[in-house]
Design a protein around this motif. Structure first.
Motif, PDB file in Angstrom:
ATOM      1  N   GLN A 168     -21.830   0.900   2.116  1.00  7.05           N
ATOM      2  CA  GLN A 168     -21.268   0.477   3.396  1.00  7.05           C
ATOM      3  C   GLN A 168     -19.990   1.257   3.681  1.00  7.05           C
ATOM      4  O   GLN A 168     -19.317   1.720   2.757  1.00  7.05           O
ATOM      5  CB  GLN A 168     -20.956  -1.025   3.398  1.00  7.05           C
ATOM      6  N   MET A 169     -19.675   1.368   4.956  1.00  2.00           N
ATOM      7  CA  MET A 169     -18.436   2.005   5.381  1.00  2.00           C
ATOM      8  C   MET A 169     -17.424   0.911   5.709  1.00  2.00           C
ATOM      9  O   MET A 169     -17.687   0.042   6.548  1.00  2.00           O
ATOM     10  CB  MET A 169     -18.674   2.891   6.606  1.00  2.00           C
ATOM     11  N   TYR A 170     -16.280   0.938   5.015  1.00  2.00           N
ATOM     12  CA  TYR A 170     -15.265  -0.095   5.172  1.00  2.00           C
ATOM     13  C   TYR A 170     -14.059   0.452   5.944  1.00  2.00           C
ATOM     14  O   TYR A 170     -13.691   1.622   5.791  1.00  2.00           O
ATOM     15  CB  TYR A 170     -14.798  -0.606   3.809  1.00  2.00           C
ATOM     16  N   PRO A 171     -13.415  -0.402   6.746  1.00  2.00           N
ATOM     17  CA  PRO A 171     -12.192   0.033   7.440  1.00  2.00           C
ATOM     18  C   PRO A 171     -10.999   0.063   6.491  1.00  2.00           C
ATOM     19  O   PRO A 171     -11.035  -0.523   5.405  1.00  2.00           O
ATOM     20  CB  PRO A 171     -12.013  -1.024   8.531  1.00  2.00           C
ATOM     21  N   ILE A 172      -9.957   0.728   6.947  1.00  2.11           N
ATOM     22  CA  ILE A 172      -8.711   0.828   6.184  1.00  2.11           C
ATOM     23  C   ILE A 172      -7.711  -0.167   6.750  1.00  2.11           C
ATOM     24  O   ILE A 172      -7.539  -0.276   7.968  1.00  2.11           O
ATOM     25  CB  ILE A 172      -8.121   2.250   6.252  1.00  2.11           C
ATOM     26  N   ILE A 173      -7.033  -0.910   5.869  1.00  2.00           N
ATOM     27  CA  ILE A 173      -5.908  -1.762   6.255  1.00  2.00           C
ATOM     28  C   ILE A 173      -4.707  -1.288   5.441  1.00  2.00           C
ATOM     29  O   ILE A 173      -4.722  -1.371   4.215  1.00  2.00           O
ATOM     30  CB  ILE A 173      -6.191  -3.250   5.994  1.00  2.00           C
ATOM     31  N   ALA A 174      -3.685  -0.773   6.117  1.00  2.00           N
ATOM     32  CA  ALA A 174      -2.534  -0.167   5.448  1.00  2.00           C
ATOM     33  C   ALA A 174      -1.292  -1.021   5.654  1.00  2.00           C
ATOM     34  O   ALA A 174      -1.170  -1.760   6.634  1.00  2.00           O
ATOM     35  CB  ALA A 174      -2.299   1.243   5.982  1.00  2.00           C
ATOM     36  N   VAL A 175      -0.370  -0.909   4.725  1.00  2.00           N
ATOM     37  CA  VAL A 175       0.906  -1.615   4.817  1.00  2.00           C
ATOM     38  C   VAL A 175       1.997  -0.700   4.281  1.00  2.00           C
ATOM     39  O   VAL A 175       1.760   0.107   3.363  1.00  2.00           O
ATOM     40  CB  VAL A 175       0.865  -2.941   4.021  1.00  2.00           C
ATOM     41  N   GLN A 176       3.165  -0.784   4.866  1.00  2.00           N
ATOM     42  CA  GLN A 176       4.331  -0.036   4.413  1.00  2.00           C
ATOM     43  C   GLN A 176       5.560  -0.889   4.633  1.00  2.00           C
ATOM     44  O   GLN A 176       5.542  -1.849   5.406  1.00  2.00           O
ATOM     45  CB  GLN A 176       4.477   1.281   5.187  1.00  2.00           C
ATOM     46  N   GLU A 177       6.629  -0.565   3.925  1.00  2.00           N
ATOM     47  CA  GLU A 177       7.874  -1.300   4.074  1.00  2.00           C
ATOM     48  C   GLU A 177       8.681  -0.737   5.232  1.00  2.00           C
ATOM     49  O   GLU A 177       8.662   0.471   5.489  1.00  2.00           O
ATOM     50  CB  GLU A 177       8.701  -1.223   2.786  1.00  2.00           C
ATOM     51  N   ALA A 178       9.385  -1.628   5.931  1.00  2.28           N
ATOM     52  CA  ALA A 178      10.289  -1.185   6.981  1.00  2.28           C
ATOM     53  C   ALA A 178      11.494  -0.516   6.334  1.00  2.28           C
ATOM     54  O   ALA A 178      12.070  -1.031   5.376  1.00  2.28           O
ATOM     55  CB  ALA A 178      10.735  -2.374   7.833  1.00  2.28           C
ATOM     56  N   GLY A 179      11.855   0.648   6.853  1.00  4.86           N
ATOM     57  CA  GLY A 179      12.960   1.371   6.248  1.00  4.86           C
ATOM     58  C   GLY A 179      13.397   2.562   7.074  1.00  4.86           C
ATOM     59  O   GLY A 179      13.302   2.560   8.309  1.00  4.86           O
ATOM     60  N   LEU A 180      13.834   3.599   6.383  1.00  4.63           N
ATOM     61  CA  LEU A 180      14.421   4.766   7.036  1.00  4.63           C
ATOM     62  C   LEU A 180      13.426   5.506   7.910  1.00  4.63           C
ATOM     63  O   LEU A 180      13.813   6.132   8.903  1.00  4.63           O
ATOM     64  CB  LEU A 180      14.995   5.706   5.960  1.00  4.63           C
ATOM     65  N   ASP A 181      12.143   5.445   7.584  1.00  5.40           N
ATOM     66  CA  ASP A 181      11.147   6.198   8.345  1.00  5.40           C
ATOM     67  C   ASP A 181      10.824   5.586   9.699  1.00  5.40           C
ATOM     68  O   ASP A 181      10.117   6.206  10.493  1.00  5.40           O
ATOM     69  CB  ASP A 181       9.854   6.315   7.523  1.00  5.40           C
ATOM     70  N   GLY A 182      11.324   4.381   9.946  1.00  7.61           N
ATOM     71  CA  GLY A 182      11.070   3.771  11.244  1.00  7.61           C
ATOM     72  C   GLY A 182       9.616   3.373  11.411  1.00  7.61           C
ATOM     73  O   GLY A 182       8.956   2.913  10.477  1.00  7.61           O
ATOM     74  N   PHE A 183       9.095   3.584  12.629  1.00  4.52           N
ATOM     75  CA  PHE A 183       7.758   3.109  12.948  1.00  4.52           C
ATOM     76  C   PHE A 183       6.811   4.229  13.361  1.00  4.52           C
ATOM     77  O   PHE A 183       5.710   3.947  13.839  1.00  4.52           O
ATOM     78  CB  PHE A 183       7.832   2.075  14.086  1.00  4.52           C
ATOM     79  N   TRP A 184       7.206   5.480  13.180  1.00  6.23           N
ATOM     80  CA  TRP A 184       6.348   6.550  13.679  1.00  6.23           C
ATOM     81  C   TRP A 184       5.053   6.649  12.884  1.00  6.23           C
ATOM     82  O   TRP A 184       3.988   6.936  13.445  1.00  6.23           O
ATOM     83  CB  TRP A 184       7.106   7.875  13.681  1.00  6.23           C
TER      84      TRP A 184
END
Length: 387
Positions: free
Chosen positions: A73-89
């Protein structure tokens, strides 16, 4: 108390309907920690060069292909990152590619309470994946996800934030000039007066000498920088006028010009309140206070019951503005219900709790302004400016 350590980790008993990926960001390397269907409880780790978005998407495609080879099966990706210096780009890039992305407040993630806890990117990456799993299962209070602002909302904040930076720089230049002159016995020079250049030429030291040549040249250069900052402050202060004029069209339900009808609230305060908090959508008053970091933090355990003060976990700019506005509210709105309640509590305690009470007033005032700006609920006893 002894702690029994189990030799084997407990397997993750959950039906994974997606590939969960955490991204540990740094300037040089992005560490990806993933948990995929069909891989058991083993988390795989991959690294991507920092800033390489194409490599990140390629790595995501490889994870999906490996999961498809194991399960069909093909599964979607769910990603998470911490808020920090990189902002939201990075978050915006992932969403534009159709990937479900989350940004988490790192201070809201539970960590070990040991005095010397281990901390590495590998450990943090695995903790992020476990936190994301618990969040997607619907566990309450497992973490606090950040609501990423739109690029337009993020850009509109810069006006009030730049003004605060410039004001702090102005104070530094003024204090530097006064300090240099005070060391020569001169204490009545005001760098912010319009005749600062003429006054500088006429200054003499405390022992009757003219200003030394190099000192005068140094102060002249400080004045050049000070005058540049003053010009930039004027340019920045002219921008909120247009911002407040078109804010109703942009924000819709939160017209900040409504705040200007209240005595004691000027354009700068209204712009900060709107850009830093009131443009957001809150479900209740507790969320409003928590976002500003003005929510109380009790400490109760058995017979121990004490208050630790406000959390200070929210927006520091909004919190600082509200503390300043609370003092102004007492001066310009003495007949309002909030001011009368403050005076009564202070009088009851002999005037010893003004500072704690001003924080409570700031919290109540923020909630009242939120209701007034969003729903038009008039603040009890508040005086309005004449039309």
């Amino acid at each position: 108390m002894s702690v029994e350590l189990r030799s084997e980790q407990t397997a993750i008993h959950t039906d994974l309907g997606a590939i969960f990926v955490s991204i540990e960001l740094s300037r040089s390397v992005w560490l990806l920690t993933s948990l995929s269907p069909g891989a058991g409880e083993t988390m795989s780790k991959h690294s991507v060069r920092g800033g390489d978005v194409a490599g990140l998407l390629t790595q995501f495609a490889q994870l999906q292909e490996k999961a498809r080879a194991r399960t069909g099966q093909m599964y979607p990706i769910i990603a998470v990152q911490e808020a920090g210096l990189d902002g939201f780009w990075i978050h915006r890039v992932l969403e534009s590619e159709g990937i479900e992305s989350h940004v988490v407040d790192p201070a809201s993630i539970a960590v070990s309470r040991r005095c010397r806890r281990a901390k590495t990117d590998k450990i943090d990456g695995e903790a992020l994946v476990r936190t994301l799993l618990a969040y997607k299962r619907g566990e309450p209070r497992v973490c606090a996800m950040v609501r990423a602002p739109s690029p337009e909302e993020e850009d509109r904040r810069r006006i009030s934030r730049e003004r605060k930076t410039l004001t702090a720089e102005r104070v530094q230049h003024v204090n530097r000039i006064k300090g240099l002159l005070f060391a020569q016995g001169i204490g009545d020079y005001e760098p912010l007066h319009r005749d600062r250049r003429t006054r500088l030429d006429a200054l003499t030291t405390g022992d009757g000498r003219p200003l030394p040549v190099h000192l005068k040249a140094q102060i002249s250069r400080e004045l050049d920088r000070l005058e540049l900052v003053l010009e930039q402050i004027k340019a920045v202060e002219a921008e909120p006028d247009h911002l407040l004029a078109c804010a109703e069209e942009v924000a819709g339900a939160v017209p900040p010009e409504r705040l200007l009808h209240l005595k004691g609230i000027g354009q700068e305060a209204a712009a900060v309140l709107w850009a830093e908090g009131l443009f957001r959508t809150f479900g209740n008053r507790r969320q409003v206070a928590a976002y500003a970091g003005l929510a109380p933090t009790p400490w109760k355990s058995g017979s121990v019951d004490r208050e630790q003060g406000v959390s200070k976990a929210g927006n520091p700019r909004l919190r600082t503005t509200m503390i300043q506005l609370a003092w102004l509210w007492l001066r310009h709105q003495p007949g309002s219900a909030l001011s009368l309640r403050f005076q009564e509590r202070v009088r009851r305690n002999g005037g010893r709790v003004r500072k704690p009470m001003i924080v409570a007033l700031a919290r109540k005032l923020l909630i009242a302004l939120w209701k007034y700006a969003t729903a038009g609920v008039v603040i009890e006893g508040a005086a309005m400016r004449p039309a």
